[in-house]
Design a protein around this motif. Structure first.
Motif, PDB file in Angstrom:
ATOM      1  N   VAL A  48      71.958  60.998  84.104  1.00 49.95           N
ATOM      2  CA  VAL A  48      72.344  60.197  82.758  1.00 49.95           C
ATOM      3  C   VAL A  48      73.604  59.422  83.689  1.00 49.95           C
ATOM      4  CG1 VAL A  48      73.498  60.033  80.614  1.00 49.95           C
ATOM      5  CG2 VAL A  48      71.753  62.134  81.399  1.00 49.95           C
ATOM      6  N   THR A 328      75.263  64.644  84.046  1.00 54.00           N
ATOM      7  CA  THR A 328      75.462  63.421  83.275  1.00 54.00           C
ATOM      8  C   THR A 328      76.764  62.940  84.189  1.00 54.00           C
ATOM      9  OG1 THR A 328      77.147  64.652  81.933  1.00 54.00           O
ATOM     10  CG2 THR A 328      75.061  64.546  81.099  1.00 54.00           C
ATOM     11  N   CYS A 330      78.402  59.713  82.912  1.00 52.38           N
ATOM     12  CA  CYS A 330      78.682  58.757  81.916  1.00 52.38           C
ATOM     13  C   CYS A 330      80.208  59.395  81.790  1.00 52.38           C
ATOM     14  CB  CYS A 330      78.214  58.687  80.689  1.00 52.38           C
ATOM     15  SG  CYS A 330      77.865  60.283  79.664  1.00 52.38           S
ATOM     16  N   LEU A 335      79.885  62.091  75.639  1.00 52.39           N
ATOM     17  CA  LEU A 335      79.237  63.194  75.263  1.00 52.39           C
ATOM     18  C   LEU A 335      79.320  63.712  73.908  1.00 52.39           C
ATOM     19  CD1 LEU A 335      79.560  65.043  78.680  1.00 52.39           C
ATOM     20  CD2 LEU A 335      77.787  63.845  77.955  1.00 52.39           C
ATOM     21  N   VAL A 341      75.184  66.107  72.373  1.00 47.36           N
ATOM     22  CA  VAL A 341      74.839  67.144  73.171  1.00 47.36           C
ATOM     23  C   VAL A 341      75.174  68.535  72.407  1.00 47.36           C
ATOM     24  CG1 VAL A 341      75.893  68.232  75.330  1.00 47.36           C
ATOM     25  CG2 VAL A 341      75.824  65.687  75.081  1.00 47.36           C
ATOM     26  N   ILE A 503      78.236  67.684  85.784  1.00 44.24           N
ATOM     27  CA  ILE A 503      79.021  66.550  85.297  1.00 44.24           C
ATOM     28  C   ILE A 503      79.550  65.970  86.747  1.00 44.24           C
ATOM     29  CG2 ILE A 503      79.403  67.109  82.736  1.00 44.24           C
ATOM     30  CD1 ILE A 503      82.310  68.124  83.896  1.00 44.24           C
TER      31      ILE A 503
END
Length: 558
Positions: A48, A328, A330, A335, A341, A503
């Protein structure tokens, strides 16, 4: 980085200090980053965000034989965003990252792989700037080196160096980093973590013997114009640990720009076909672009645990696809604000860390001009203008020379926090007018406006719903949160419901605002995904997770 360069005279690199692992060596090792089980080859994993962190992870996972599926809600490149001026023949404004310290060796691994050119960034009092103009309290000073300025500025520089030595044992700490002596570096750094995590940068400066014996004006000047990249006062509320990392790892010096725009790096990885010998599973010539049929998938609106125990990713158009792993990249606030999420995918401790991330505001305003007129000499031998630091609205003004009689670029104003918020309500034209009014007071005989061509460009990252800020600025007491986020890729101790989502990004790193942090955390995530899918690293090239128990960041008690 060769072993021969790891002695007393070795260059400063972003080797730790919290996790002194040689990411530059790991990513360049001929053995590669690892190996996946044969049944995993060709399997899709979701990423993402197509910024630098997402693109590095996708590129490396593709080489290992996976099929990364990139989702992007805004623009590819993330905060490495180079916007071309209309009709400017490739002249760009760097809206996000624009200066990259030579210590960012993992980032420059990819720059070099793509064959991109770099050159010194025109920071204050550097040869690349040519001339620096400092305007404070209505007084203007011109200089090419520190020696050209009034003694006050040298006194401030000396006090800062003395404060670093007094409060952090800076010379010994940096020498351990130069030598990549991980044990010594960790021993020294771990003493500083509990000492400075809960104290501000301003506290460090104001209570140091070096500054406390000087008039208030010295720390005021340090805040307004600073040294290295410019003024420091926007960072005064931040944890001193964060500032120590910046200066220790050379982030504020020896910086470079990427000729033609830094967005070429993530976009270059999108189009780059790795050498056949570096690829597993995919045929020669395969690129991320070809695996995606030319474009990433749209933005993500939801991530949840599917009945199959894989992770279900829903995109903007309602399409749902499941994956054994999701990364992810971003900014963490998205989130909870942009992506639904499922709460059980992160522990409550991790949610606390993600939500407590504090982003700093940033504003830039650029104009293209007909030529680098600032190089025209005055009667006294000084140029018409110089790189400018001031206490006025503009704060920092940078001049980008693309050659004689070629269009140049002026970053009229680069400001952070409160200074950036002053620009937030205004459109681009008004921002240009305000900047020109401020600069006219410094250069009353220079008609900047007469040289402007094309349309100006500006950005306020906090106004972009896909970012909500420019970069993280850790507050006192945030070390524990940063530790939780950074170490999240080590998932063996997690509850089963929390495994498989990873992440990465500069806000996950200990060095926010620097692209090297995005690169390093994405490489951590690559290791985590390979491990999660049953793979392993090669014995000759252990990865970050293999040595994390020994070298990982110290944990403060909750």
């Amino acid at each position: 980085m060769s072993t021969a360069l790891r002695g007393a005279d070795a260059p400063v690199t972003l080797f730790g200090p919290d996790f002194p692992f040689a990411f530059d060596d790991w990513v360049a090792h001929p053995a590669g980053l690892g190996e996946l089980p044969a049944e995993r080859l060709g399997q899709e994993v979701a990423i993402v965000g197509a910024g630098m962190a997402g693109m590095v992870a996708a590129y490396e996972l593709m080489k290992l034989g996976l099929k990364p599926v990139l989702y992007e809600a805004s623009q590819m490149g993330g905060r490495l965003r180079s916007r071309a001026f209309e009709g400017g023949h490739g002249v760009v404004a760097e809206l996000g990252g624009m200066r990259f310290p030579a210590s960012s060796t993992a980032f420059f691994h990819y720059v070099n792989r793509l064959g991109l050119e770099r050159q010194p960034f025109p920071n204050p009092l550097t040869p690349a700037a040519g001339c620096t103009v400092i305007d404070l309290e209505g007084h203007t000073h011109w200089g090419r080196t520190l020696a050209d300025l009034p003694p006050l500025f040298a006194e401030v520089a000396s006090a800062w160096a003395e404060a670093l030595e007094e409060g952090a044992g800076f010379a010994g700490l940096q020498q351990a980093l130069r030598e990549r002596d991980a044990a010594k570096l960790k021993a020294l750094w771990n003493q500083l973590v509990p000492l400075w995590d809960d104290r501000t940068f301003y506290d460090f400066v104001a209570t140091s013997q070096a500054f406390s014996r000087l008039p208030f004006q010295h720390r005021e000047v340090f805040g307004q114009v600073g040294f290295g990249t410019g003024g420091w006062d926007s960072d005064f509320p931040n944890s001193m640990l964060e500032i120590l990392r910046v200066v220790l790892t050379g982030c504020d010096e020896n910086q470079h720009l990427i000729v033609g725009g830094v967005q070429q790096v993530p976009l270059g990885l999108w189009h780059h076909a790795p050498p056949a010998g570096d690829m597993r599973h995919w045929p020669a010539g395969t690129t991320l672009a070809s695996l995606h049929h030319g474009a990433p998938r749209p933005g993500v609106t939801a991530i949840a645990r599917a009945a199959s125990n894989e992770l279900a990713v829903t995109d903007t158009w309602g399409n749902v696809r499941t994956y054994p792993a999701v990364l992810t990249t971003c900014q963490s606030w998205l989130l909870t604000t942009q992506i639904a999420v499922e709460e059980s995918l992160f522990s409550h401790k991790h949610w606390m860390a993600l939500d407590r991330t504090r982003y700093m505001q940033s504003s830039k305003t650029f104009v293209m001009v007909d030529r680098p007129f600032w190089n025209d000499l005055r009667d006294n031998g000084w140029p018409q203008m110089g790189m400018t630091l001031t206490d006025r609205l503009t704060r920092g003004t940078y001049l980008f020379d693309n050659g004689p009689e070629q269009p140049g670029v002026i970053c009229l104003s680069y400001a952070w926090m409160g200074d950036a918020l002053k620009m937030l309500p205004h459109n681009t034209e008004k921002r240009v007018q305000l900047a020109l009014q401020a600069l006219r007071k410094i250069y009353p005989d220079v008609d900047i406006a007469s040289h402007i061509i094309g349309d100006p460009i500006s950005v306020s990252w906090e106004a972009d719903p896909h970012f909500l800020g420019a970069f993280k600025g850790a507050l006192p007491g945030h070390y524990r949160y940063n530790h939780r986020m950074y170490s999240h890729f080590m998932q063996e101790g997690f509850a089963p419901a929390e495994r498989g989502i990873f992440i990465a990004g500069d806000d996950v790193s200990f060095t926010p605002a620097w692209v090297e942090g995005a690169v390093q955390t994405s490489l951590n995530a690559v290791w985590g995904i390979v491990k999660h899918l049953g793979g392993r690293t090669h014995a000759a090239n252990p990865g970050p997770g293999d040595v994390f128990a020994e070298l990982g960041p110290m944990a403060l008690p909750d």
